[in-house]
Design a protein around this motif. Structure first.
Motif: not given
Length: 436
Positions: A20-25, A58-64, A91-96
Motif C-alpha cells: 500500500x505504501x509503495x503504491x502510494x509513493x 491524498x490517499x496516494x500523497x498524504x504529505x502533499x 493542514x496548518x497543524x499538519x504542515x507548520x
C-alpha cells in the motif's frame, strides 16, 4: 503450528502494508489523474465530487499540503465554509513549516469581517504551538482589529470604573463599558461612577447629589456648594463662597475652606492652590509638604496622584514627584498628562509627545503630535490630526483614523469619534478582538 501461522500472518500483513505504501509513493500518475479530474469537476461547478477526487489523491500523497489547499478551495467555492475552515486548520497543524493553509484561512476571515473567529482560532493554535512564527505574525496583525458595538448616544466620555457619561437629546446618563444603559439620560450634568460607587449628578432643579448604580440618591450635602467633584476615599472637593475644601463621607466639611483650587484625593493625596501656588495636601486639606509649585497636572476626573505619582511645575519645567514630594527621575518636560491607574504617562518636549514610566524614565521617544496616558495596556496617540492607539511596546495597533479617542476600559472597549460620509462627526463604541 500456531507459531508458524502467526508468523505467516504477520508477514502477509507487513507485505500488505508495504504494498500500500509503495503504491502510494510510486503512483504519482494516479495522484495527477485525481487532481486533473478534480479540476475538471470544479470548472463545471461540481465541487462535491471534486472534493472526493482530492480525498482520493491524498490517499496516494498524504504529505502533499497543496492538495489540502485545493480541497479547501473546493469546499469554499461550493459554499461549505465550515469544512473549508476545518481543512485549512488541519493542514496548518499538519504542515507548520508551510504557511499557505493558515494564510488562506486568516485572509478569508479578515475579508469577511470574521476577525473574532480568527482570534479564537489563533489563540487556541498558539496554546498548542506557541513557537509558530506565522501564527505569531497573524496574532500581532489582528491585535488591532476591533468590533463596532451598537451604541446610540450623541456623545460619550472616557470609560471610568466601568461607566461612561453619555448624552442623549441634550441630557446626560451613564452607560457601562459595553454601551448598556445604567442611568437614563435625564440629568443636566453627570460624572462617571467613582470607585466608591457614587456618581455626581445635577438634576433639573439645579441641585447636586450623588447617586448609586440603581439611580438612587445616596448623598446630598446639607449646604449649597459649587463645583463639587467625584467622591474618592470618602472625600469630595467642593467650593463654598469662592473657596475650596473637602467633604467627608457624611457630606460634612473635613477641614477648612481656604483653597483657590483643589484636586480630588487619591492615595491619601491631593493638591491645593493658594496665593497662586500649589502644594500637596492630605484628606483634610492640610499641607503635606512645604514645597510650592506653579502648577499640578490633573486628569479629566480632577485627580493628580494616580499610581502615587504627580507631575508638578516649577519655573518653565514639569517634573515628577511622589505623594511625599520626593522628586522621581531627572527628566523635565514642557507638558505632561497625569498618570491613570495603570500604565505609562504621556509627556511632551518641544511639540512632540512620548511616554515615561513610574520611575520617570522615557520609554517611548517623543514622536506624536499629541497623546493620552496609557490605560489598561493601550494609549491614544495623534498623528496628522487623527487619533489611533499604540500598545505598551510602542507598536501602532490601530492606525490613526479617528477624530477623537478615549481610554480603553478593562474589558477592551473605548469610545472613539469619527467623521461619517456626510462630513459630520459621530461617536462610536469599539471593542478590541484581542485584548491584553
Amino acid at each position: 503450528m500456531k507459531k508458524n501461522i502467526m508468523l505467516l500472518f504477520i508477514a502477509m500483513l507487513g507485505l500488505s502494508w508495504y504494498t500500500a505504501v509503495s503504491e502510494a509513493v510510486n503512483n504519482p500518475k494516479k495522484v495527477q489523474e485525481h487532481l486533473q479530474k478534480a479540476a475538471e469537476l470544479e470548472e463545471k461547478g461540481i465541487y462535491v465530487d471534486a472534493v472526493t477526487e482530492y480525498e482520493q489523491a491524498l490517499e496516494y500523497a498524504p504529505e502533499d499540503s497543496d492538495i489540502y489547499i485545493r480541497m479547501a478551495d473546493a469546499y469554499r467555492n461550493g459554499g461549505d465554509s465550515r469544512k473549508f475552515a476545518s481543512t485549512c486548520e488541519k493542514a496548518a497543524e499538519a504542515f507548520q513549516e508551510d504557511t499557505k493553509a493558515m494564510d488562506l484561512l486568516m485572509e478569508y476571515y479578515m475579508e469577511n469581517d470574521y476577525e473574532s473567529k480568527a482570534v479564537k482560532y489563533l489563540t487556541n493554535f498558539l496554546e498548542a504551538y506557541p513557537d509558530n512564527e506565522n501564527a505569531q505574525k497573524w496574532f500581532l496583525e489582528l491585535k488591532g482589529s476591533y468590533t463596532e458595538l451598537y451604541c446610540r448616544y450623541e456623545k460619550m466620555s472616557d470609560i471610568v470604573n466601568d461607566s461612561m457619561v453619555v448624552m442623549e437629546d441634550g441630557l446626560y446618563g451613564i452607560a457601562d463599558a459595553e454601551g448598556r444603559e445604567i442611568i437614563a439620560a435625564e440629568y443636566e450634568e453627570l460624572q462617571p461612577f467613582s470607585k466608591d460607587g457614587f456618581a455626581l449628578a445635577k438634576n433639573d432643579g439645579g441641585d447636586y447629589l450623588y447617586i448609586d448604580r440603581d439611580g438612587q440618591t445616596r448623598k446630598v450635602p446639607d449646604e449649597i456648594y459649587q463645583a463639587p467633584g467625584m467622591i474618592s476615599e470618602d472625600r469630595a472637593a467642593v467650593c463654598r463662597d469662592g473657596k475650596y475644601g473637602y467633604l467627608d463621607e457624611e457630606m460634612e466639611p473635613a477641614g477648612e475652606f481656604v483653597w483657590e483650587e483643589l484636586t480630588g484625593i487619591k492615595n491619601s493625596t491631593g493638591a491645593g492652590k493658594r496665593d497662586g501656588k500649589w502644594v500637596l495636601v492630605n484628606k483634610n486639606g492640610e499641607p503635606k509638604t512645604e514645597e510650592r509649585y506653579e502648577d499640578v497636572v490633573m486628569d479629566k476626573s480632577g485627580f493628580c496622584s494616580n499610581q502615587e505619582r504627580i507631575f508638578v511645575k516649577t519655573g518653565k519645567a514639569y517634573f515628577l514627584i511622589d505623594r511625599k514630594g520626593k522628586r522621581i527621575g531627572e527628566l523635565t518636560f514642557d507638558d505632561a498628562k497625569a498618570f491613570t491607574e495603570n500604565g505609562y504617562a504621556a509627556v511632551c518636549r518641544g511639540d512632540k509627545w512620548g511616554f515615561v514610566n513610574q520611575d520617570g524614565e522615557l520609554v517611548t521617544e517623543y514622536q506624536y503630535e499629541e497623546a493620552e496616558s496609557f490605560q489598561n495596556g493601550y494609549a491614544a496617540v495623534c498623528i496628522g490630526g487623527l487619533w489611533g492607539y499604540i500598545d505598551a511596546d510602542g507598536q501602532q495597533i490601530i492606525d490613526c483614523r479617528f477624530t477623537g479617542a478615549s481610554h480603553f476600559s478593562k474589558s477592551g472597549t473605548a469610545a472613539v469619534k469619527i467623521e461619517n460620509d456626510d462630513g459630520e462627526e459621530e461617536w462610536k463604541l469599539i471593542r478590541l478582538n484581542i485584548f491584553s
